[in-house]
Write a protein that holds these residues in place. Structure first.
Motif, PDB file in Angstrom:
ATOM      1  N   ALA A  30      25.829   5.531 -34.344  1.00  0.00           N
ATOM      2  CA  ALA A  30      26.868   6.313 -35.014  1.00  0.00           C
ATOM      3  C   ALA A  30      27.408   7.378 -34.060  1.00  0.00           C
ATOM      4  O   ALA A  30      28.630   7.614 -33.981  1.00  0.00           O
ATOM      5  N   LEU A  31      26.521   7.986 -33.330  1.00  0.00           N
ATOM      6  CA  LEU A  31      26.923   9.008 -32.368  1.00  0.00           C
ATOM      7  C   LEU A  31      27.794   8.397 -31.265  1.00  0.00           C
ATOM      8  O   LEU A  31      28.788   8.990 -30.826  1.00  0.00           O
ATOM      9  N   ILE A  32      27.411   7.209 -30.832  1.00  0.00           N
ATOM     10  CA  ILE A  32      28.215   6.518 -29.803  1.00  0.00           C
ATOM     11  C   ILE A  32      29.651   6.335 -30.285  1.00  0.00           C
ATOM     12  O   ILE A  32      30.609   6.600 -29.558  1.00  0.00           O
ATOM     13  N   THR A  33      29.769   5.896 -31.538  1.00  0.00           N
ATOM     14  CA  THR A  33      31.107   5.693 -32.104  1.00  0.00           C
ATOM     15  C   THR A  33      31.913   6.990 -32.099  1.00  0.00           C
ATOM     16  O   THR A  33      33.106   7.003 -31.762  1.00  0.00           O
ATOM     17  N   GLU A  34      31.263   8.068 -32.452  1.00  0.00           N
ATOM     18  CA  GLU A  34      31.944   9.367 -32.441  1.00  0.00           C
ATOM     19  C   GLU A  34      32.424   9.708 -31.025  1.00  0.00           C
ATOM     20  O   GLU A  34      33.574  10.083 -30.812  1.00  0.00           O
ATOM     21  N   LEU A  35      31.519   9.558 -30.060  1.00  0.00           N
ATOM     22  CA  LEU A  35      31.869   9.893 -28.669  1.00  0.00           C
ATOM     23  C   LEU A  35      33.052   9.068 -28.169  1.00  0.00           C
ATOM     24  O   LEU A  35      33.881   9.544 -27.388  1.00  0.00           O
ATOM     25  N   GLN A  36      33.090   7.819 -28.605  1.00  0.00           N
ATOM     26  CA  GLN A  36      34.158   6.930 -28.138  1.00  0.00           C
ATOM     27  C   GLN A  36      35.552   7.415 -28.553  1.00  0.00           C
ATOM     28  O   GLN A  36      36.549   6.943 -28.019  1.00  0.00           O
ATOM     29  N   GLY A  37      35.584   8.319 -29.498  1.00  0.00           N
ATOM     30  CA  GLY A  37      36.872   8.890 -29.877  1.00  0.00           C
ATOM     31  C   GLY A  37      37.466   9.765 -28.770  1.00  0.00           C
ATOM     32  O   GLY A  37      38.681   9.895 -28.646  1.00  0.00           O
ATOM     33  N   LYS A  38      36.605  10.334 -27.945  1.00  0.00           N
ATOM     34  CA  LYS A  38      37.095  11.233 -26.899  1.00  0.00           C
ATOM     35  C   LYS A  38      36.781  10.783 -25.468  1.00  0.00           C
ATOM     36  O   LYS A  38      37.383  11.276 -24.516  1.00  0.00           O
ATOM     37  N   TYR A  39      35.822   9.880 -25.332  1.00  0.00           N
ATOM     38  CA  TYR A  39      35.391   9.472 -23.987  1.00  0.00           C
ATOM     39  C   TYR A  39      35.294   7.948 -23.904  1.00  0.00           C
ATOM     40  O   TYR A  39      34.930   7.292 -24.883  1.00  0.00           O
ATOM     41  N   SER A  40      35.564   7.424 -22.743  1.00  0.00           N
ATOM     42  CA  SER A  40      35.338   5.983 -22.600  1.00  0.00           C
ATOM     43  C   SER A  40      34.163   5.742 -21.645  1.00  0.00           C
ATOM     44  O   SER A  40      33.969   6.480 -20.664  1.00  0.00           O
ATOM     45  N   PHE A  41      33.378   4.739 -21.972  1.00  0.00           N
ATOM     46  CA  PHE A  41      32.183   4.371 -21.207  1.00  0.00           C
ATOM     47  C   PHE A  41      31.745   3.000 -21.700  1.00  0.00           C
ATOM     48  O   PHE A  41      32.212   2.530 -22.744  1.00  0.00           O
ATOM     49  N   HIS A  42      30.850   2.369 -20.951  1.00  0.00           N
ATOM     50  CA  HIS A  42      30.335   1.059 -21.372  1.00  0.00           C
ATOM     51  C   HIS A  42      29.143   1.219 -22.301  1.00  0.00           C
ATOM     52  O   HIS A  42      28.266   2.041 -22.031  1.00  0.00           O
TER      53      HIS A  42
ATOM     54  N   LYS B  61      34.963  18.517 -17.462  1.00  0.00           N
ATOM     55  CA  LYS B  61      34.904  17.379 -18.385  1.00  0.00           C
ATOM     56  C   LYS B  61      33.451  17.022 -18.685  1.00  0.00           C
ATOM     57  O   LYS B  61      33.108  16.637 -19.804  1.00  0.00           O
ATOM     58  N   VAL B  62      32.622  17.130 -17.660  1.00  0.00           N
ATOM     59  CA  VAL B  62      31.196  16.879 -17.867  1.00  0.00           C
ATOM     60  C   VAL B  62      30.632  17.905 -18.843  1.00  0.00           C
ATOM     61  O   VAL B  62      29.912  17.573 -19.797  1.00  0.00           O
ATOM     62  N   ALA B  63      30.988  19.146 -18.617  1.00  0.00           N
ATOM     63  CA  ALA B  63      30.522  20.215 -19.503  1.00  0.00           C
ATOM     64  C   ALA B  63      31.000  19.963 -20.940  1.00  0.00           C
ATOM     65  O   ALA B  63      30.233  20.111 -21.908  1.00  0.00           O
ATOM     66  N   ALA B  64      32.253  19.552 -21.068  1.00  0.00           N
ATOM     67  CA  ALA B  64      32.799  19.292 -22.407  1.00  0.00           C
ATOM     68  C   ALA B  64      32.059  18.140 -23.077  1.00  0.00           C
ATOM     69  O   ALA B  64      31.733  18.195 -24.273  1.00  0.00           O
ATOM     70  N   PHE B  65      31.784  17.112 -22.292  1.00  0.00           N
ATOM     71  CA  PHE B  65      31.055  15.958 -22.835  1.00  0.00           C
ATOM     72  C   PHE B  65      29.694  16.399 -23.379  1.00  0.00           C
ATOM     73  O   PHE B  65      29.282  16.017 -24.476  1.00  0.00           O
ATOM     74  N   ILE B  66      29.001  17.202 -22.575  1.00  0.00           N
ATOM     75  CA  ILE B  66      27.661  17.665 -22.977  1.00  0.00           C
ATOM     76  C   ILE B  66      27.753  18.470 -24.268  1.00  0.00           C
ATOM     77  O   ILE B  66      26.990  18.263 -25.218  1.00  0.00           O
ATOM     78  N   GLU B  67      28.721  19.328 -24.316  1.00  0.00           N
ATOM     79  CA  GLU B  67      28.905  20.163 -25.503  1.00  0.00           C
ATOM     80  C   GLU B  67      29.203  19.296 -26.728  1.00  0.00           C
ATOM     81  O   GLU B  67      28.593  19.446 -27.792  1.00  0.00           O
ATOM     82  N   ASP B  68      30.126  18.379 -26.543  1.00  0.00           N
ATOM     83  CA  ASP B  68      30.493  17.480 -27.656  1.00  0.00           C
ATOM     84  C   ASP B  68      29.276  16.691 -28.129  1.00  0.00           C
ATOM     85  O   ASP B  68      29.056  16.522 -29.329  1.00  0.00           O
ATOM     86  N   LEU B  69      28.516  16.235 -27.179  1.00  0.00           N
ATOM     87  CA  LEU B  69      27.331  15.449 -27.528  1.00  0.00           C
ATOM     88  C   LEU B  69      26.338  16.302 -28.312  1.00  0.00           C
ATOM     89  O   LEU B  69      25.801  15.864 -29.338  1.00  0.00           O
ATOM     90  N   LYS B  70      26.095  17.505 -27.822  1.00  0.00           N
ATOM     91  CA  LYS B  70      25.123  18.367 -28.496  1.00  0.00           C
ATOM     92  C   LYS B  70      25.542  18.658 -29.931  1.00  0.00           C
ATOM     93  O   LYS B  70      24.717  18.705 -30.838  1.00  0.00           O
ATOM     94  N   LYS B  71      26.832  18.838 -30.128  1.00  0.00           N
ATOM     95  CA  LYS B  71      27.328  19.084 -31.497  1.00  0.00           C
ATOM     96  C   LYS B  71      27.030  17.904 -32.414  1.00  0.00           C
ATOM     97  O   LYS B  71      26.820  18.064 -33.605  1.00  0.00           O
ATOM     98  N   LEU B  72      27.055  16.725 -31.837  1.00  0.00           N
ATOM     99  CA  LEU B  72      26.957  15.509 -32.662  1.00  0.00           C
ATOM    100  C   LEU B  72      25.517  15.118 -32.982  1.00  0.00           C
ATOM    101  O   LEU B  72      25.257  14.294 -33.852  1.00  0.00           O
ATOM    102  N   ILE B  73      24.572  15.675 -32.226  1.00  0.00           N
ATOM    103  CA  ILE B  73      23.170  15.270 -32.444  1.00  0.00           C
ATOM    104  C   ILE B  73      22.671  15.725 -33.818  1.00  0.00           C
ATOM    105  O   ILE B  73      22.782  16.873 -34.166  1.00  0.00           O
TER     106      ILE B  73
END
Lengths: 341, 341, 341, 341
Positions: free
Chosen positions: C293-305, C329-341
C-alpha cells in the motif's frame, strides 16, 4: 562384461541389415528422394493416422533437435525445457550454437506442466528478456518417466492459449508407448504436439530418427534446414530402408516392448530385494540406488553409468535395456546382485 | 533406366555390409569410442603414414565441412574458395550459418593458386573487411580436375607465409588419388594440408567421411565440436566398421580405380566421337557437351544432370561413375550415344 | 514526479556536453582513430597504471558484453554467471545469439566464488556438455553488492589454475570503486581480471563503455569483432571526447561518489525507520522492502522499479541514484516515506 | 590539411548540440521510450506521410543493417546485393555472422535491376542452395549513384511477384533525395520498399539512423532484436533529440543539399578541367581519375581515399562532401588541383 550402459551398444535388428543387403544394388535418387524413403514416409503417415504431416528422416537425436528447433524459432525466441532435458545438459550447447537460449525449469520427475510454463511466461514479459516460444519435452524422459495422455492434453491447451510450439523429443518414444503405464497411442501424438520425432537409433536401427512436423506453419522449406545443418544424407536410402522395415509390421513396437520387459524384470526383482529407486520409471531406463561398495563389485562384471551420488555411501546407477538385451544376462545380473546384498 | 547421375546411387560395397552383419551383436561403447572406430583410426594413421594426426569419423560431407571450418576459425575470419567450391554453392549456406563468410574466387579449372589467394589478401587489409584465413580446396574438384603435388606444395608455402589454414575437401579423394594423371600419395597429404577428409560415401561406404587434422593447433577439443554440430553418432561403430573394411586392404583404392576406369572409357570413346568437354577431367566426373536434342534422346534411357547451357543448341551434361558402375552399362551408353550422333 | 528508476534518466554531465561543443568542428578520423579517442585511451592506461593493456570504446553494456564474450570464446565454450547476472536475464539472449551457452549459478548475494565455479567444472567433464571457460562477474552487481579485493584474488587464482577467463562487467564500476566498503583500486583490476569495462553511460556520459583487455591472447584482431558486431561508431570521437573529460581529472570518481552518497542517505534514513532491505548494498542501488500500500502511495510522486514480491503484503523496490540525483529530492523522498509509514 | 575523406569527420550540426544541452536535465525513460524519441518517431511518420509504419532509432549503419536483416530472414534465406554493397565488403561479415549468406551481383553502376535478380533466382532453385529472399540496395549507392523512382517501382513489382523483401540502406539517403537528378520524395519510399533507414550520422547527427519498417509482417517483436544485438541505447534520448532536431523543420534536407552543392562545385570544375570520373555520381561522393603524381601532390594538403587503381599511371580518388564542408576549402582544392594539372 555385459553392458547395461545404454540402448545403442549393439548394431541393428537383423531384419534391418537384411533389408540393406537386399536393396543394395538398386539405383536410387540421393538426399532422401529415393523410393525407400518416400515409401517409409507414406507408411509412417499411415501408422500415425495423418496424411497431412511432413516427415523427414535424420541420422541422430542432437542433429534432429538442433535442426528442428533452429528452424522453428525466430532469433529472439527461446526454448523451455526441464533441467534434465537432453538439449540442456547433454548436447554441448547445440541449440545455443544456433543462437537460441534454453530456459531451464526444475521439475520433480523430468516432466513439464502448464504451471511450470506459466511461471516462465510470467517472468519473461518484455524485450529485455528472450521470448519463451518452444516447449521441449522428451517422452520417455531422460530419467525414465513418461507423459500420460491427459498431461499432454493440458500442455497442448496451454500452448494454444499462449501461442507456444510444443515439441517432443522421441529418442525413446518406442519405450514410452510400450510402457505398461502408457495410455497414449502413436496416432494421438500429432494432434497433441506441433512436431515430434520417432527414435530409431535407440530402438533397433543403425541410425535414424523420423521427424514429424504436424503444424503447417513449421513445414515450409524444411529441407533447406536439413541441408544447411548437414542432416541431408547423400544415401538417404540408408534411413528409408530402416524405417520401412521397422514399421512394415509391428517390429518397432515389438523391439520396444522387449526392452521394457527386460527393464520390468530388473525393476521387479530389485524391488523385491528392497532396493529403492531414484526415479519412478516405467520405461527402459531404471535408476536403482545401491551401496557404493556393491556398485564397485558389480562393475567387475557389468558396465553401466553411475548416475549420481545420493549420500556418502550410496549412489544411483542407470540400467538401460534395449531391443538386444538378453534375458539370461538380466537374470544373471539379478542373481549376482542378490548375492552381493 | 540406368543412372550416371552421381556416385551415391547404390548402397555399399558388399564387404562392408558383410562386416556390419558379422559385428552386429558385439556390444560396444557409443559415440565413436567403440573398438571398431579406434581400430579404424589406427589403421588410417598407418595408411597415411602419420601417428600424430587426429582422425574423426563423420557421416557426410556438408557435416564435415561445417564442423571443421567453424571449429578452425574465429568469428571474424573467412574461408576462401573457388566459385565452383561445394561449400559456396551447394551446401545451403552451411558455413555462413556458423557465422563465416566465404570469399568466392573465379578460376579456370576449379583449382586455387597462390596468385588467386594473393589477390584476396591484398584486397582484405583492414578490420572493415573479414580476415581471410582458411583456404578451401577440393580434390578432385567439383568439375573433375585434380591437384598435382607441386600445386599443393606451392599452396602450402603460400599458406605458411601468410598464416593461412589449408583445408582439403576429399569427398572424391579416392578418385583423385587413383587418377592416371595423379602424382600424389595419400601419405603426402598430411604435410601439405592442415586438415582434409577422406570421403567414404562416394566411394563404397553407406555413409562416412574420415576427417584428418594434421596441424596441432586445430586438434584441441574437436570432439566438442562434433557433438555440438550433431555429428557424433550414438552408434559410431557404423562408421568405424566401414572404414576398417575400406582400408583393411586395398579396397578403397580398388573401388576408386574402377570408377575412374569407367569414366576413362566414356571419355575415350566420346573423344573419339569428337565430342568436346566442358572441363578437363581425369577423375570420375566428366562433362561432355552435347546437342540438346541428343540429350533429350539419352534421357529416355539414362539419368544424369544437365550441368549448364553452353549455347542455344548445346549443353554440358555431367556423367558420374562409381565403384558400382557396370561396365556393360557404360558400353551400352556409348553405343547408344554413337547411334544418336 | 521524480525518478529513482535508474542511473540513466538524465543526459550527460555538463562538462561533457561542453567538450562536445568545443571540439565540434575539428576534422577527425573515423571509427575510433580520432585524436580524442587515442588520447582518451592513453589517459585511461595511465589511470589504470598499465600501458600494455588494449582499450576500446563502445556505446553500451550489452554491445560490450556480446562483442567481448563472443570474441574471447571458441564455439563450444560457455560463460558462467550468477543467476542475477545481466547477461543471463536482461540482454535478450545476446550471448546465446552469438552461439554460447551461459551456465547459471545460484548465489546469495550476486557474487561468484571459487566454490561456485568448482561445482560447475566438476559437473562439466566431457564433450557431451559445453566447456565452461569464461567467468562473468559484475561489479557492482545487479543487486548492489561489490567485490572485495580478496574475493577477486581468489577468483583470479582459481581461474589461473583452471585456464578460465575472468571478465568483469563494470557498467557500475564507478559506484563500486567509490563505495565506502570498497578496498579495490582501479589500478588493481588489470592484474585481477582478464578483461573488464569501465561504464560511462551510468556514470555521467551520454553513452560509452571503455573495454580494457588485459590478457594478451585476447587482444588480437579485436577491432574486427567491434566492426562485425556493429560496435565501431563512424564518429568514434563521440566516445573519446567523453572519456577524456571523465578521466581528465577526478570527474568520473566524483560523479560516482555523489551517486553513492545519495544512496547512503536513503539507506541510513530508511534503516533508522526500521525498513528492511532485500540485499546488502553499499553502492548506488538499494532494495528496501515496503508494504504494498505504501509503495502505491509513493508511486504517486516518485517513479522506481518494483523489484520483486516478498510476501503477500510486501515487495522490494529498487531505488537507484546517480551523478544527477538531487539531494533535496532525496530528502523529500525520505520525508514523504516517513509520513506514510 | 583539409579532409574530403568522408562525411563524418566533424561532430554534429550546432542546433543538435544545442538541443542536447537544453534537454539535458529532464528525466526520461530509458531504452527509446523517452518523450524525445516518441515525438521524433511521430514527427518522422508525418514527414514520411505514413502513420502505420514502425520506426526505431539505432546508432549506426552496420548495427542497423545486421539487426534488420537478421530479424527479417529465416536461417536458410539469403540477401542479394550489388558487389559494391556496403554489407558485402565493408562490414566485416556482419550479416554472415548472424548466419546469412549474401549473394553478390556484379553491376555497372552499383544499382540492382529486376534482370539482376532474375538471374539469381533462376540459379537458386532447390534446397542445396540458399533461398534468395532479401534485396539489399543502398541509396545513394557506395559509388555515388542514385535510384530513380521508376527503377524502384520496377524492383518493387519484381519483389512482389517473387515474394522478396526490398530493403534500402539509407546511410546517405539525404544526399540521394536532394540530388539534382532525383525524382523521389521521402514519402514515396514506404510504398516502394519493405524497410529502409534514414541516415543521420552522415548528415549532421552525432550518431543515429532511423529504421522505418513498412511491411507489417516484419514489424513484430522488433525491439527484442534491437536489444539482442546491442542496439537499444540506455539513453535512447540521445537519438530521439537528434532526429527531432533534424526533422523539426527542413534541417535534414538543408544539410544534405549543402553537401550536394559542394560536390557539384567539385564535379563541375573538375569536369571543365577535362578530368574524367570513375562513376557517374549526382550525390555527395565523387570519384575523379587523376594522375598518380598529382594525387601525391594533393595529399600534401588534403586527405581523401585513393579508391582504386585505374591504369599504371592513374587512380580514382574519392572526394566526399558533407553538411560541414566549407565552400572556401572546396574552392581552394579546385584551385590547387588546377595549378597541378
Amino acid at each position: 562384461m555385459y553392458s547395461f550402459k545404454n540402448d545403442y551398444s549393439e548394431g541393428a535388428h537383423p531384419r534391418i541389415l537384411n533389408a540393406l543387403v537386399e536393396s543394395n544394388f538398386e539405383q536410387e535418387e540421393g538426399y532422401g528422394e529415393d523410393r525407400f524413403t518416400l515409401k517409409a514416409v507414406e507408411l509412417l503417415k499411415e501408422r500415425i493416422g495423418r496424411t497431412d504431416v511432413d516427415i523427414h528422416l535424420l541420422s541422430g537425436g542432437t542433429q534432429t533437435n538442433l535442426t528442428a528447433i533452429s528452424a522453428f524459432l525466430r532469433p529472439h525466441e527461446a526454448a523451455m525445457a526441464a533441467s534434465t532435458g537432453h538439449i540442456l545438459g547433454h548436447e554441448t550447447g547445440a541449440i545455443e550454437a544456433t543462437g537460441h537460449k534454453i530456459l531451464s525449469i526444475e521439475t520433480e520427475d523430468g516432466k513439464l506442466t502448464p504451471a511450470h510454463l506459466r511461471t516462465v511466461l510470467d517472468t519473461h514479459s518484455d524485450e529485455h528478456m528472450v521470448k519463451p516460444k518452444l516447449v521441449y519435452i522428451s517422452n520417455s524422459t531422460e530419467i525414465g518417466s513418461i507423459y500420460l495422455k491427459n498431461e499432454l492434453v493440458q500442455l497442448r491447451e496451454f500452448c494454444d492459449e499462449n501461442q507456444l510450439i510444443l515439441y517432443m523429443d522421441g529418442a525413446r518414444l518406442g519405450s514410452a508407448l510400450c510402457s505398461s503405464e502408457n495410455d497414449l497411442m502413436l496416432s494421438d501424438i500429432p494432434r497433441l504436439v506441433d512436431a515430434f520425432y520417432i527414435g530409431g537409433t535407440k530402438n533397433g536401427a543403425l541410425i535414424g530418427e523420423a521427424l514429424v512436423i504436424c503444424r503447417d506453419s513449421l513445414k515450409e522449406d524444411f529441407r533447406y534446414h536439413l541441408k544447411q545443418k548437414g542432416a541431408l544424407l547423400a544415401k538417404g536410402r540408408l534411413l528409408g530402408i530402416q524405417f520401412l522395415e521397422l514399421f512394415r509390421d509391428n517390429l518397432f513396437f515389438d523391439l520396444a516392448a522387449h526392452a521394457n520387459r527386460m527393464a520390468e524384470m530388473l525393476r521387479t526383482e530389485l524391488g523385491k530385494a528392497k532396493i529403492p529407486f531414484l526415479t519412478e520409471s516405467p520405461s527402459n531406463q531404471i535408476f536403482p540406488i545401491l551401496p557404493n561398495a556393491l556398485i564397485t563389485e558389480l562393475q567387475g562384471k557389468y558396465s553401466f553409468h553411475v548416475w549420481e551420488q545420493v549420500d556418502a555411501d550410496h549412489s544411483a546407477i542407470r540400467l538401460v535395456t534395449s531391443w538386444a538385451t538378453k534375458e539370461d544376462k538380466v537374470a544373471a545380473f539379478i542373481e549376482d546382485l542378490k548375492k552381493l546384498i
